[in-house]
Scaffold this active site. Structure first.
Site, PDB file in Angstrom:
ATOM      1  N   HIS A 142     -16.987  17.804 -32.957  1.00  0.00           N
ATOM      2  CA  HIS A 142     -17.426  16.761 -33.975  1.00  0.00           C
ATOM      3  C   HIS A 142     -18.555  17.532 -34.573  1.00  0.00           C
ATOM      4  O   HIS A 142     -18.976  16.988 -35.490  1.00  0.00           O
ATOM      5  CB  HIS A 142     -17.672  15.450 -33.562  1.00  0.00           C
ATOM      6  CG  HIS A 142     -18.851  15.465 -32.472  1.00  0.00           C
ATOM      7  ND1 HIS A 142     -18.818  15.675 -31.500  1.00  0.00           N
ATOM      8  CD2 HIS A 142     -20.151  15.076 -32.765  1.00  0.00           C
ATOM      9  CE1 HIS A 142     -20.055  15.700 -30.617  1.00  0.00           C
ATOM     10  NE2 HIS A 142     -20.848  15.215 -31.572  1.00  0.00           N
TER      11      HIS A 142
HETATM   12  C1  UD1 Z   1     -23.979  11.708 -34.120  1.00  0.00           C
HETATM   13  C2  UD1 Z   1     -25.085  12.512 -33.705  1.00  0.00           C
HETATM   14  C3  UD1 Z   1     -24.470  13.260 -32.496  1.00  0.00           C
HETATM   15  C4  UD1 Z   1     -23.591  12.662 -31.586  1.00  0.00           C
HETATM   16  C5  UD1 Z   1     -22.693  12.040 -32.318  1.00  0.00           C
HETATM   17  C6  UD1 Z   1     -21.590  11.306 -31.484  1.00  0.00           C
HETATM   18  C7  UD1 Z   1     -26.752  12.799 -35.381  1.00  0.00           C
HETATM   19  C8  UD1 Z   1     -27.388  13.938 -36.331  1.00  0.00           C
HETATM   20  N1  UD1 Z   1     -25.723  13.299 -34.834  1.00  0.00           N
HETATM   21  O1  UD1 Z   1     -23.111  12.793 -34.866  1.00  0.00           O
HETATM   22  O2  UD1 Z   1     -25.757  13.904 -31.904  1.00  0.00           O
HETATM   23  O3  UD1 Z   1     -23.137  13.606 -30.659  1.00  0.00           O
HETATM   24  O4  UD1 Z   1     -23.121  10.886 -33.324  1.00  0.00           O
HETATM   25  O5  UD1 Z   1     -20.406  11.064 -32.128  1.00  0.00           O
HETATM   26  O6  UD1 Z   1     -27.081  11.596 -35.474  1.00  0.00           O
HETATM   27  N2  UD1 Z   1     -17.547   8.327 -39.477  1.00  0.00           N
HETATM   28  C9  UD1 Z   1     -16.597   7.421 -39.694  1.00  0.00           C
HETATM   29  N3  UD1 Z   1     -16.706   6.304 -38.916  1.00  0.00           N
HETATM   30  C10 UD1 Z   1     -17.757   6.183 -37.790  1.00  0.00           C
HETATM   31  C11 UD1 Z   1     -18.816   7.168 -37.711  1.00  0.00           C
HETATM   32  C12 UD1 Z   1     -18.715   8.370 -38.293  1.00  0.00           C
HETATM   33  O7  UD1 Z   1     -15.867   7.756 -40.455  1.00  0.00           O
HETATM   34  O8  UD1 Z   1     -17.705   4.909 -37.215  1.00  0.00           O
HETATM   35  C13 UD1 Z   1     -17.660   9.741 -40.296  1.00  0.00           C
HETATM   36  C14 UD1 Z   1     -18.415   9.657 -41.552  1.00  0.00           C
HETATM   37  O9  UD1 Z   1     -17.860  10.511 -42.473  1.00  0.00           O
HETATM   38  C15 UD1 Z   1     -19.845  10.266 -41.228  1.00  0.00           C
HETATM   39  C16 UD1 Z   1     -19.243  11.284 -40.164  1.00  0.00           C
HETATM   40  O10 UD1 Z   1     -18.166  10.692 -39.365  1.00  0.00           O
HETATM   41  O11 UD1 Z   1     -20.316  10.921 -42.339  1.00  0.00           O
HETATM   42  C17 UD1 Z   1     -20.371  11.775 -39.433  1.00  0.00           C
HETATM   43  O12 UD1 Z   1     -21.039  10.628 -38.657  1.00  0.00           O
HETATM   44  P1  UD1 Z   1     -22.635  10.535 -38.215  1.00  0.00           P
HETATM   45  O13 UD1 Z   1     -22.834   9.377 -37.617  1.00  0.00           O
HETATM   46  O14 UD1 Z   1     -23.042  11.015 -39.648  1.00  0.00           O
HETATM   47  O15 UD1 Z   1     -22.549  11.971 -37.116  1.00  0.00           O
HETATM   48  P2  UD1 Z   1     -21.806  12.328 -35.981  1.00  0.00           P
HETATM   49  O16 UD1 Z   1     -21.106  13.397 -36.309  1.00  0.00           O
HETATM   50  O17 UD1 Z   1     -20.859  11.422 -35.388  1.00  0.00           O
END
Ligand code: UD1
Length: 360
Positions: free
Chosen positions: A206
């Protein structure tokens, strides 16, 4: 004594479940603030249900956005909660944008910040998580540290010794305390997937540095494809990774089985029976080490060097050949060698007691 706990992303729900239960045992009043960084059912609510986390008192609904926007929205919304209610301290977990937002909001309002999983470093400032960790540690009054290596990192940065408390790892608490629940599910899960124990790999990817660069992601998939010739690879997909595979029209080999995100119990259950793990998650690296499962970490550095020194974890980066070579390895370290590094399974109770001593 009243604590505000800030959570927002999947791994934080696991940690908070342990600490919230310890707060209940210590009769500490807690207000859970969910930023909404993760919002899909399988990324959020499922964890609350499985782990018995109380419903958040405040759901801020910040959702997905660029780092600045996501952190900024959470900062503003947390500040509003802290203006409306008074707390003795604000507890933040790990290294996400929600962590930094909570720490900044509290520190600027002169509410003491306590940081669970303090002191971890990858020494790679290109990772958003590294920025979040360093800044959070430096505005925290109490740093709850999981390992001796993390203590050294904080000392090297000149953090006041009095603020540092080595308590052990709250995820190790979780792995021990939920063991009977996830082990119970193994047989049904393996049967549902038509898999045999010790005859499949478990994968997660991820990190932005692995998903956003097309060449890197292609190398990882080539590594997964080659690994799947040894045994099937089960890969629950983070939403960001699924979106990238779709955008780039990347389709791994058939024996790489793409799945929706799964709950904590399912993940642990599949982990303890896996032949090996391929991951860029800090949490899964560590959990694999708890169970002695050999791991290829798809990164060039780790915040959990203890998993490497004990022989369980190999940093393969996104190098296809190294990923496959490491997947051939059959044995990880003895779990006892690893667990000693992560405390005694009572980190959460220690955190509750230290907070009581400081703030009541
Ligand atoms: C975040 C944390 C990371 C942690 C991870 C656990 C930061 C900088 N990173 O990364 O340290 O290891 O969480 O998973 O805070 N999305 C969805 N649905 C959701 C959540 C996310 O579709 O419920 C998608 C969205 O397109 C979003 C992308 O995933 O833009 C990334 O999610 P985000 O919360 O920004 O960061 P993570 O990669 O999950």
């Amino acid at each position: 004594m009243k604590v505000a706990s800030i959570v927002g992303a999947r791994p934080q729900f696991i940690k908070a479940a342990m600490v919230s239960a310890a707060f209940a045992r210590a009769e500490i009043s807690e207000s859970l603030i969910h930023t909404g960084q993760h919002y899909d059912f399988a990324m959020s609510e499922l964890f609350f249900e499985q782990l018995g986390l109380p419903k958040p008192q405040h759901s801020l609904g910040v959702g997905s956005a660029s780092h600045g926007a996501q952190t900024g929205r959470a900062l503003e919304a947390i500040e509003a909660v802290l203006q409306a209610e008074s707390f003795d301290c604000v507890l933040v977990y790990g290294d996400t944008n929600s962590t930094l937002a909570g720490a900044l909001a509290a520190a600027k309002m002169h509410v003491p910040v306590a940081h669970v999983e303090a002191g971890l470093r990858s020494f790679n400032r290109r990772m958003p998580e590294e920025i979040n960790r360093v800044l959070t540690d430096h505005v925290s009054e109490m740093l709850f540290v999981p390992t001796e290596g993390a203590v050294k990192n904080l000392r090297d940065e000149g953090i006041d010794e009095k603020k540092i408390h080595v308590v052990g790892d709250v995820m190790y608490d979780a792995a021990l305390s939920f063991a009977s629940l996830y082990r119970d599910r193994s047989a049904a899960l393996l049967e549902g997937e038509n898999l045999r124990g010790n005859d499949y790999f478990l994968a997660t990817v991820h990190r932005a540095e692995n998903t956003d660069d097309e060449t890197v992601l292609r190398n990882i998939i080539a590594g997964m494809n080659a690994t799947s010739e040894i045994a099937p690879v089960l890969w629950p997909l983070h939403p960001r990774t699924r979106a990238r595979l779709e955008t780039l029209n990347l389709q791994p080999a058939d024996a790489v089985r793409l799945r929706e995100p799964i709950g904590y119990f399912e993940m642990q259950s599949l982990l303890v029976n896996a032949r090996g793990v391929l991951t860029d998650s800090g949490g899964l690296q560590k959990e694999a080490a708890f169970h002695g499962v050999p791991t290829s970490t798809l990164r060039d550095e780790t915040e959990w060097p203890e998993t490497v020194t004990c022989g369980c974890n190999t940093l393969t980066g996104a190098d296809t050949d190294r990923i496959v070579a490491n997947a051939m390895r059959c044995h990880g370290a003895q779990p006892e060698l690893v667990t000693r590094a992560f405390g005694d399974g009572h980190a959460s109770d220690k955190i509750a007691q230290l907070l009581l001593q400081n703030f009541s």
